[in-house]
Write a protein that holds these residues in place. Sequence first.
Motif, PDB file in Angstrom:
ATOM      1  N   SER A   1      59.070  15.508  -2.988  1.00 56.44           N
ATOM      2  CA  SER A   1      59.864  16.497  -3.581  1.00 56.44           C
ATOM      3  C   SER A   1      60.623  17.188  -2.745  1.00 56.44           C
ATOM      4  CB  SER A   1      58.699  17.381  -4.111  1.00 56.44           C
ATOM      5  OG  SER A   1      59.392  18.582  -4.828  1.00 56.44           O
ATOM      6  N   GLY A   2      61.872  17.277  -3.226  1.00 55.62           N
ATOM      7  CA  GLY A   2      62.868  18.000  -2.248  1.00 55.62           C
ATOM      8  C   GLY A   2      63.761  17.080  -1.544  1.00 55.62           C
ATOM      9  N   HIS A   3      63.159  15.892  -1.346  1.00 56.76           N
ATOM     10  CA  HIS A   3      64.006  14.639  -0.573  1.00 56.76           C
ATOM     11  C   HIS A   3      65.122  14.535  -1.560  1.00 56.76           C
ATOM     12  CE1 HIS A   3      61.079  13.292   2.481  1.00 56.76           C
ATOM     13  NE2 HIS A   3      61.122  14.602   2.501  1.00 56.76           N
ATOM     14  N   THR A   4      66.379  14.342  -0.911  1.00 56.21           N
ATOM     15  CA  THR A   4      67.498  14.299  -1.548  1.00 56.21           C
ATOM     16  C   THR A   4      68.246  12.867  -1.644  1.00 56.21           C
ATOM     17  OG1 THR A   4      69.112  14.992   0.362  1.00 56.21           O
ATOM     18  CG2 THR A   4      68.531  16.627  -1.422  1.00 56.21           C
ATOM     19  N   ALA A   5      67.654  12.038  -0.435  1.00 48.68           N
ATOM     20  CA  ALA A   5      68.018  10.715  -0.385  1.00 48.68           C
ATOM     21  C   ALA A   5      67.006   9.905  -0.587  1.00 48.68           C
ATOM     22  CB  ALA A   5      68.448  10.550   1.270  1.00 48.68           C
ATOM     23  N   LEU A   6      67.208   8.540  -1.199  1.00 44.20           N
ATOM     24  CA  LEU A   6      66.197   7.552  -1.607  1.00 44.20           C
ATOM     25  C   LEU A   6      66.851   6.279  -1.357  1.00 44.20           C
ATOM     26  CD1 LEU A   6      64.208   7.785  -4.671  1.00 44.20           C
ATOM     27  CD2 LEU A   6      65.263   5.668  -4.160  1.00 44.20           C
ATOM     28  N   TYR A   7      66.112   5.438  -0.915  1.00 44.23           N
ATOM     29  CA  TYR A   7      66.475   3.988  -0.346  1.00 44.23           C
ATOM     30  C   TYR A   7      65.623   3.042  -0.640  1.00 44.23           C
ATOM     31  CZ  TYR A   7      68.415   6.933   3.661  1.00 44.23           C
ATOM     32  OH  TYR A   7      69.087   7.808   4.640  1.00 44.23           O
ATOM     33  N   TRP A   8      65.984   1.909  -1.373  1.00 45.02           N
ATOM     34  CA  TRP A   8      65.297   0.582  -1.487  1.00 45.02           C
ATOM     35  C   TRP A   8      65.531  -0.308  -0.458  1.00 45.02           C
ATOM     36  CZ3 TRP A   8      61.475  -0.076  -5.099  1.00 45.02           C
ATOM     37  CH2 TRP A   8      61.558   1.064  -6.206  1.00 45.02           C
TER      38      TRP A   8
ATOM     39  N   VAL B   1      53.518  -4.333  13.789  1.00 44.50           N
ATOM     40  CA  VAL B   1      55.119  -4.557  13.826  1.00 44.50           C
ATOM     41  C   VAL B   1      55.659  -3.329  14.120  1.00 44.50           C
ATOM     42  CG1 VAL B   1      56.976  -5.576  12.874  1.00 44.50           C
ATOM     43  CG2 VAL B   1      55.098  -6.398  12.295  1.00 44.50           C
ATOM     44  N   TYR B   2      56.571  -3.256  15.285  1.00 43.64           N
ATOM     45  CA  TYR B   2      57.334  -2.325  15.709  1.00 43.64           C
ATOM     46  C   TYR B   2      58.676  -2.353  15.267  1.00 43.64           C
ATOM     47  CZ  TYR B   2      53.200  -0.611  17.934  1.00 43.64           C
ATOM     48  OH  TYR B   2      51.859  -0.030  17.969  1.00 43.64           O
ATOM     49  N   LEU B   3      59.164  -1.375  14.470  1.00 49.00           N
ATOM     50  CA  LEU B   3      60.765  -1.357  13.802  1.00 49.00           C
ATOM     51  C   LEU B   3      61.577  -0.475  14.529  1.00 49.00           C
ATOM     52  CD1 LEU B   3      59.621  -1.824  10.197  1.00 49.00           C
ATOM     53  CD2 LEU B   3      60.448  -3.604  11.414  1.00 49.00           C
ATOM     54  N   CYS B   4      62.640  -0.951  14.771  1.00 46.88           N
ATOM     55  CA  CYS B   4      63.634  -0.204  15.339  1.00 46.88           C
ATOM     56  C   CYS B   4      64.828   0.081  14.353  1.00 46.88           C
ATOM     57  CB  CYS B   4      64.529  -0.729  16.668  1.00 46.88           C
ATOM     58  SG  CYS B   4      65.788   0.255  17.261  1.00 46.88           S
ATOM     59  N   ALA B   5      65.438   0.872  14.230  1.00 55.04           N
ATOM     60  CA  ALA B   5      66.368   1.174  13.013  1.00 55.04           C
ATOM     61  C   ALA B   5      67.438   2.156  13.761  1.00 55.04           C
ATOM     62  CB  ALA B   5      65.986   1.696  11.736  1.00 55.04           C
ATOM     63  N   VAL B   6      68.737   2.127  13.284  1.00 58.98           N
ATOM     64  CA  VAL B   6      69.814   3.278  13.608  1.00 58.98           C
ATOM     65  C   VAL B   6      70.396   3.787  12.298  1.00 58.98           C
ATOM     66  CG1 VAL B   6      70.290   2.127  15.772  1.00 58.98           C
ATOM     67  CG2 VAL B   6      71.400   1.385  13.890  1.00 58.98           C
ATOM     68  N   ILE B   7      70.911   4.890  12.490  1.00 57.16           N
ATOM     69  CA  ILE B   7      71.716   5.681  11.486  1.00 57.16           C
ATOM     70  C   ILE B   7      73.236   5.602  12.156  1.00 57.16           C
ATOM     71  CG2 ILE B   7      72.275   7.741  10.280  1.00 57.16           C
ATOM     72  CD1 ILE B   7      69.178   8.346  10.259  1.00 57.16           C
ATOM     73  N   GLY B   8      74.153   5.132  11.318  1.00 55.97           N
ATOM     74  CA  GLY B   8      75.485   5.019  11.811  1.00 55.97           C
ATOM     75  C   GLY B   8      76.165   6.112  11.160  1.00 55.97           C
ATOM     76  N   GLN B   9      77.058   5.820  10.532  1.00 55.84           N
ATOM     77  CA  GLN B   9      78.192   6.621   9.860  1.00 55.84           C
ATOM     78  C   GLN B   9      77.601   7.450   8.816  1.00 55.84           C
ATOM     79  OE1 GLN B   9      81.736   4.537   9.045  1.00 55.84           O
ATOM     80  NE2 GLN B   9      82.528   6.212   7.547  1.00 55.84           N
ATOM     81  N   ALA B  10      78.137   8.722   8.783  1.00 57.10           N
ATOM     82  CA  ALA B  10      77.247   9.599   7.783  1.00 57.10           C
ATOM     83  C   ALA B  10      77.319   9.164   6.543  1.00 57.10           C
ATOM     84  CB  ALA B  10      78.050  11.121   7.870  1.00 57.10           C
ATOM     85  N   GLY B  11      76.140   9.277   5.722  1.00 53.69           N
ATOM     86  CA  GLY B  11      76.046   8.767   4.262  1.00 53.69           C
ATOM     87  C   GLY B  11      75.854   7.303   4.067  1.00 53.69           C
ATOM     88  N   THR B  12      75.605   6.744   5.328  1.00 51.51           N
ATOM     89  CA  THR B  12      75.109   5.175   4.977  1.00 51.51           C
ATOM     90  C   THR B  12      73.788   5.068   5.429  1.00 51.51           C
ATOM     91  OG1 THR B  12      75.581   4.894   7.345  1.00 51.51           O
ATOM     92  CG2 THR B  12      77.414   4.441   5.870  1.00 51.51           C
ATOM     93  N   ALA B  13      72.948   3.972   5.023  1.00 52.08           N
ATOM     94  CA  ALA B  13      71.588   3.667   5.136  1.00 52.08           C
ATOM     95  C   ALA B  13      71.233   3.426   6.665  1.00 52.08           C
ATOM     96  CB  ALA B  13      71.471   2.558   4.054  1.00 52.08           C
ATOM     97  N   LEU B  14      70.072   3.484   6.731  1.00 47.36           N
ATOM     98  CA  LEU B  14      69.211   3.330   7.955  1.00 47.36           C
ATOM     99  C   LEU B  14      69.562   1.536   8.129  1.00 47.36           C
ATOM    100  CD1 LEU B  14      67.960   5.049   9.968  1.00 47.36           C
ATOM    101  CD2 LEU B  14      65.759   4.343   8.821  1.00 47.36           C
ATOM    102  N   ILE B  15      70.008   1.167   9.182  1.00 46.61           N
ATOM    103  CA  ILE B  15      69.801  -0.340   9.336  1.00 46.61           C
ATOM    104  C   ILE B  15      68.829  -0.878  10.337  1.00 46.61           C
ATOM    105  CG2 ILE B  15      71.207  -2.243  10.474  1.00 46.61           C
ATOM    106  CD1 ILE B  15      73.767  -0.470   9.991  1.00 46.61           C
TER     107      ILE B  15
END
Lengths: 111, 116
Positions: free
Chosen positions: B27-34, A86-100
Amino acid sequence: EDKVVQSPLSLVVHEGDTVTLNCSYEVTNFRSLLWYKQEKKAPTFLFMLTSSGIEKKSGRLSSILDKKELFSILNITATQTGDSAVYLCAVIGQAGTALIFGKGTTLSVSS
Amino acid sequence: GAGVSQSPSNKVTEKGKDVELRCDPISGHTALYWYRQSLGQGLEFLIYFQGNSAPDKSGLPSDRFSAERTGGSVSTLTIQRTQQEDSAVYLCASSLQGRSYNSPLHFGNGTRLTVT
């Protein structure tokens, strides 16, 4: 609402074929687009694209981003059965938000 | 360790029980996601920790879900009163978030949760 749409959802090809996977996106303050390959467990990182028109290449895989048309493609040439995943595409948007993530494209390569 | 470590790798629990899933980032990674991945679906964002900032909990599907990250390292995702629809693979990822926030995520192998 931010979203990532991948197409096709699934694809079956023969070994040696070339495939193109598509990813379109709508996201606030786009920063980067990433491609991942997921076989059985953890997605593994393939490419990160931040600039339009610059191709990233790794062996038989390559990818390019079009920030004007808001899409990216992932090409795989001379496919092998080991490319099945499965090939997944993801984007990072506004700073400090998670990958979509998009829902992914399931590629099956038959021998 | 060299990669993101998650435990347990598999968990079967009865409906109504509480479960805890653990993630040990690189180690050293500051961001963590679930993230959560149901059969045939893409990755659904749950929660995001970045350094000492307040976590982004916008993806948690209900108040039965919570997560914490102690000391900026290990994280625990807790699901209370589990339901059958909670059955999925729960993936943890970490990244080295610099000023550009342009760091790829590195995923663990996930915890496969089955609620019977």
